[in-house]
Write an enzyme that holds these catalytic residues in place. Sequence first.
Site, PDB file in Angstrom:
ATOM      1  N   GLY A   1      17.578  -2.362  14.263  1.00 34.98           N
ATOM      2  CA  GLY A   1      16.905  -3.440  13.529  1.00 34.98           C
ATOM      3  C   GLY A   1      15.641  -3.866  14.248  1.00 34.98           C
ATOM      4  O   GLY A   1      15.297  -3.329  15.309  1.00 34.98           O
ATOM      5  N   PHE A   2      14.982  -4.832  13.665  1.00 32.35           N
ATOM      6  CA  PHE A   2      13.705  -5.284  14.222  1.00 32.35           C
ATOM      7  C   PHE A   2      13.891  -5.861  15.639  1.00 32.35           C
ATOM      8  O   PHE A   2      13.289  -5.358  16.600  1.00 32.35           O
ATOM      9  CB  PHE A   2      13.092  -6.294  13.233  1.00 32.35           C
ATOM     10  CG  PHE A   2      12.165  -7.272  13.854  1.00 32.35           C
ATOM     11  CD1 PHE A   2      11.009  -6.845  14.486  1.00 32.35           C
ATOM     12  CD2 PHE A   2      12.449  -8.630  13.814  1.00 32.35           C
ATOM     13  CE1 PHE A   2      10.144  -7.765  15.075  1.00 32.35           C
ATOM     14  CE2 PHE A   2      11.597  -9.543  14.383  1.00 32.35           C
ATOM     15  CZ  PHE A   2      10.442  -9.113  15.029  1.00 32.35           C
TER      16      PHE A   2
ATOM     17  N   ASP B   1      24.404   1.322  14.616  1.00 27.62           N
ATOM     18  CA  ASP B   1      23.671   0.681  13.515  1.00 27.62           C
ATOM     19  C   ASP B   1      23.967   1.454  12.228  1.00 27.62           C
ATOM     20  O   ASP B   1      23.954   2.685  12.236  1.00 27.62           O
ATOM     21  CB  ASP B   1      22.159   0.708  13.814  1.00 27.62           C
ATOM     22  CG  ASP B   1      21.386  -0.283  12.962  1.00 27.62           C
ATOM     23  OD1 ASP B   1      20.723  -1.156  13.542  1.00 27.62           O
ATOM     24  OD2 ASP B   1      21.440  -0.191  11.721  1.00 27.62           O
TER      25      ASP B   1
ATOM     26  N   TYR C   1      25.870 -17.503   4.461  1.00 25.92           N
ATOM     27  CA  TYR C   1      25.327 -16.902   5.688  1.00 25.92           C
ATOM     28  C   TYR C   1      25.534 -17.855   6.862  1.00 25.92           C
ATOM     29  O   TYR C   1      26.039 -17.457   7.923  1.00 25.92           O
ATOM     30  CB  TYR C   1      23.842 -16.585   5.479  1.00 25.92           C
ATOM     31  CG  TYR C   1      23.150 -16.021   6.697  1.00 25.92           C
ATOM     32  CD1 TYR C   1      23.638 -14.879   7.320  1.00 25.92           C
ATOM     33  CD2 TYR C   1      22.020 -16.630   7.229  1.00 25.92           C
ATOM     34  CE1 TYR C   1      23.003 -14.360   8.442  1.00 25.92           C
ATOM     35  CE2 TYR C   1      21.376 -16.118   8.341  1.00 25.92           C
ATOM     36  CZ  TYR C   1      21.873 -14.984   8.947  1.00 25.92           C
ATOM     37  OH  TYR C   1      21.247 -14.465  10.052  1.00 25.92           O
TER      38      TYR C   1
END
Length: 345
Positions: free
Chosen positions: A11-12, A32, A150
Site C-alpha cells: 500500500g501507499f 498484501d 470503518y
Amino acid sequence: MRKILVTGGAGFIGSHLCEALLQRGDEVSVLDDLSTGRIENIAHLQKNKAFHFTQGSILEMPLLEPLVKQADVVFHLAAVVGVQKIIEVPVDTIEINVLGSHNVLNLAAKYRKLCLVASTSEVYGKSTKHPFTEDDDAVYGPTTKSRWSYACSKAIDEFLALAYHSAQGLPVVIVRLFNTTGPRQTGRYGMVLPRFVDQALRGDPITVFGSGRQSRCFADVSDVVRALMLLVEHPAAVGQVFNVGNPEEISIGELAKLVKKLTGSDSKIRRIPYDEAYQPGFEDMHRRLPNIEKISRLVGFKPKIKLHQIVTRIIASKRQALEETAELPVTAGLQPHSLRAGAAE
Ligand code: UDP
C-alpha cells in the site's frame, strides 16, 4: 539485521515504510492482497535480496502464520481504507479489518512478537472536542450510516490489541494515523490531495465536497514512517495509543485553491453536495486535528515537512508519473500560472 513483517506493505504507507526499513538494513517481508495495494509501489524493492513479497490476505491463516512466526516485529497496516472504498465494500471493510486484525494479533500473541497496529483518526468519529487527544471520547453516528463501520472496525482492533496486551502480555503499540499523504498515494479511493492534483493536472474540475469549510491536517508519509519506526524502538510505547500526524490545518476549499495555484491549472473549483459525492445522508467529519504532544514527549517526534512542500512534492511525483506513462496529455496544467489566461475558479 531484524526481520520485519509488514502487512499491507504494498500500500501507499506500507511501501514507504518498507523502503525505510530496508534502508536501515532490516529484512522485510510483505503480505498484501493487492486490493488497494499495488505491485508498482514495491517494484523498485523487488531486486533487494532482503525484501520478500507474498500475495495474500490476512484472512488466510496458513499464509500468515509462518510470516508472523519468522518475524521479530510486525507492522500491521493491512486494512480496507478510504471513504469511497468503505462505502463500496461494506462487508469486506468489517470482515478484513476485524477478523484479519484478530488473526494478526492472535498470532503475534502466540509467538510473542512486538506488533504495531495502524489505526486511524476516524476512531474519534464526529467528536467536536479539538484537537483530538488519545483519551478523548469517541462519537459515532448510527449503524445505518455505513461510514461509521470503518471507525467501529478500527476501534475494535484497538480494543482487541489492548486486551491481548493486558490479558496475554502481547507487546503492542497502536498508532492513530491522521490524514497521511505523499508520492504514490492514489486518489482512486477518495483521498483528497492526490485527487485534487490529478484533477488540476488534467484540467478537470477540482471537486470540493460539501461547503469546503471542513478542514484536515496532512502529514507527509516520510514523517509518518519515521514516527512509526521511532515508536517500535521505544519500550515505553508498548501498551499505548498514539496520534500520528501534522497539526497544520487547512480547509478543503483552501486546499483546492492551493493545488490550483501550485499546479498553475485552469481547472474550475466545483462544489458537490455530499449526497451526490458519497451516498444519501453521508456525514463528514468537520475537523480532524491531532494533538501530538504524547508522541512528541515520548520519542521527540515533530513533523518536518510543511503543507506547502507536501503539495509541491505530490505535484512533482504526479507529473513525473504522467510523463513516464504518457497516459494523459502532459500539457494540462503544466504552464506557470502567470502564463495562463482566465484562470477562473
Ligand atoms: N473531499 C473533497 N473532494 C474529493 C475528495 C474528498 O472535497 O474529491 C473531502 C472529503 O469530503 C473530506 C476531505 O476532503 O471532507 C478529506 O477526505 P479524504 O477522503 O481524503 O479523508 P478523510 O475524510 O478520511 O479525512
